[in-house]
Write a protein that holds these residues in place. Structure first.
Motif, PDB file in Angstrom:
ATOM      1  N   LYS A  40       1.218  -1.029  -0.085  1.00 35.72           N
ATOM      2  CA  LYS A  40      -0.002   0.081  -0.316  1.00 35.72           C
ATOM      3  C   LYS A  40       1.166   0.976   0.059  1.00 35.72           C
ATOM      4  CE  LYS A  40      -4.455   0.133   0.584  1.00 35.72           C
ATOM      5  NZ  LYS A  40      -5.119   0.463  -0.755  1.00 35.72           N
ATOM      6  N   PRO A  41       1.992   1.383   0.594  1.00 36.51           N
ATOM      7  CA  PRO A  41       2.796   2.305   0.712  1.00 36.51           C
ATOM      8  C   PRO A  41       3.386   2.569  -0.798  1.00 36.51           C
ATOM      9  CG  PRO A  41       3.309   1.467   2.822  1.00 36.51           C
ATOM     10  CD  PRO A  41       2.066   0.331   1.574  1.00 36.51           C
ATOM     11  N   LEU A  42       3.586   2.112  -0.898  1.00 38.89           N
ATOM     12  CA  LEU A  42       4.113   2.422  -3.118  1.00 38.89           C
ATOM     13  C   LEU A  42       3.096   2.420  -3.579  1.00 38.89           C
ATOM     14  CD1 LEU A  42       6.460   1.698  -4.778  1.00 38.89           C
ATOM     15  CD2 LEU A  42       5.992  -0.956  -5.253  1.00 38.89           C
ATOM     16  N   PHE A  43       2.003   1.958  -3.741  1.00 41.17           N
ATOM     17  CA  PHE A  43       0.734   2.687  -4.129  1.00 41.17           C
ATOM     18  C   PHE A  43       0.602   3.547  -4.339  1.00 41.17           C
ATOM     19  CE2 PHE A  43      -3.554   3.834  -4.588  1.00 41.17           C
ATOM     20  CZ  PHE A  43      -3.941   3.618  -4.918  1.00 41.17           C
ATOM     21  N   TYR A  44       0.882   4.495  -3.025  1.00 44.45           N
ATOM     22  CA  TYR A  44       0.052   5.763  -2.802  1.00 44.45           C
ATOM     23  C   TYR A  44       1.700   6.697  -3.066  1.00 44.45           C
ATOM     24  CZ  TYR A  44      -3.245   4.368   0.446  1.00 44.45           C
ATOM     25  OH  TYR A  44      -4.689   4.219   1.099  1.00 44.45           O
ATOM     26  N   GLU A  45       2.534   6.302  -3.261  1.00 46.30           N
ATOM     27  CA  GLU A  45       3.617   6.873  -3.407  1.00 46.30           C
ATOM     28  C   GLU A  45       3.409   6.904  -5.207  1.00 46.30           C
ATOM     29  OE1 GLU A  45       8.701   5.787  -4.607  1.00 46.30           O
ATOM     30  OE2 GLU A  45       7.932   5.618  -2.200  1.00 46.30           O
ATOM     31  N   GLN A  47       0.576   6.500  -7.397  1.00 53.83           N
ATOM     32  CA  GLN A  47      -0.408   7.813  -6.951  1.00 53.83           C
ATOM     33  C   GLN A  47      -0.044   9.313  -6.772  1.00 53.83           C
ATOM     34  OE1 GLN A  47      -3.463   7.309  -4.151  1.00 53.83           O
ATOM     35  NE2 GLN A  47      -5.251   7.359  -5.918  1.00 53.83           N
ATOM     36  N   ALA A  48       1.135   9.012  -5.856  1.00 55.10           N
ATOM     37  CA  ALA A  48       1.391  11.051  -6.046  1.00 55.10           C
ATOM     38  C   ALA A  48       2.243  11.234  -7.131  1.00 55.10           C
ATOM     39  CB  ALA A  48       2.105  11.049  -4.941  1.00 55.10           C
ATOM     40  N   ASP A  54      -1.937   4.083 -13.953  1.00 52.91           N
ATOM     41  CA  ASP A  54      -3.241   3.828 -13.619  1.00 52.91           C
ATOM     42  C   ASP A  54      -3.673   3.488 -12.189  1.00 52.91           C
ATOM     43  OD1 ASP A  54      -5.716   3.474 -14.454  1.00 52.91           O
ATOM     44  OD2 ASP A  54      -5.524   1.638 -15.549  1.00 52.91           O
ATOM     45  N   ALA A  55      -3.811   4.364 -11.768  1.00 61.09           N
ATOM     46  CA  ALA A  55      -4.614   3.868 -10.000  1.00 61.09           C
ATOM     47  C   ALA A  55      -5.306   3.033  -9.866  1.00 61.09           C
ATOM     48  CB  ALA A  55      -4.313   4.629  -9.297  1.00 61.09           C
ATOM     49  N   ASP A  56      -6.624   3.542 -10.987  1.00 62.37           N
ATOM     50  CA  ASP A  56      -8.142   2.873 -11.217  1.00 62.37           C
ATOM     51  C   ASP A  56      -7.709   0.738 -11.438  1.00 62.37           C
ATOM     52  OD1 ASP A  56      -9.411   4.744 -10.319  1.00 62.37           O
ATOM     53  OD2 ASP A  56      -9.777   5.461 -12.248  1.00 62.37           O
ATOM     54  N   GLY A  57      -6.003   0.927 -12.242  1.00 63.43           N
ATOM     55  CA  GLY A  57      -5.876  -0.347 -12.239  1.00 63.43           C
ATOM     56  C   GLY A  57      -5.453  -0.692 -11.557  1.00 63.43           C
ATOM     57  N   TYR A  58      -4.937  -1.161 -10.811  1.00 68.45           N
ATOM     58  CA  TYR A  58      -3.918  -1.283  -9.381  1.00 68.45           C
ATOM     59  C   TYR A  58      -4.604  -2.010  -9.035  1.00 68.45           C
ATOM     60  CZ  TYR A  58      -1.667  -1.684  -4.717  1.00 68.45           C
ATOM     61  OH  TYR A  58      -1.302  -2.248  -4.265  1.00 68.45           O
TER      62      TYR A  58
END
Length: 77
Positions: A40-45, A47-48, A54-58
């Motif tokens: 999840k921290p990598l996802f937020y990184e 995203q920012a 493509d955050a919607d496809g994560y």
């Protein structure tokens, strides 16, 4: 699909390794990572900081207590 198993990569080198792998993708491709914790921290990184992420496809799936598989798609801009 490009897959990186970063479980054996030193923690301080994981995010740079993943970013490099993502940068090497063509638009429309997906980087799949295998890691030993919830990414999840990598996802937020991403995203920012990563315009083509493509955050919607994560997607993320926990396959075992220490095995998470996450998909980071690259979009056209």
């Amino acid at each position: 699909m490009t897959q990186l198993d970063v479980r054996d990569v030193r923690p301080m080198n994981r995010h740079p390794t993943i970013h490099d792998g993502f940068d090497d993708l063509e638009p429309g491709e997906t980087l799949t990572i295998v890691t030993d914790h919830e990414p999840k921290p990598l996802f937020y990184e991403f995203q920012a900081e990563v315009e083509r992420f493509d955050a919607d496809g994560y997607e993320v799936e926990q396959r075992a207590p220490n095995e998470f598989v996450a998909r980071f798609p690259k979009r056209d801009v």
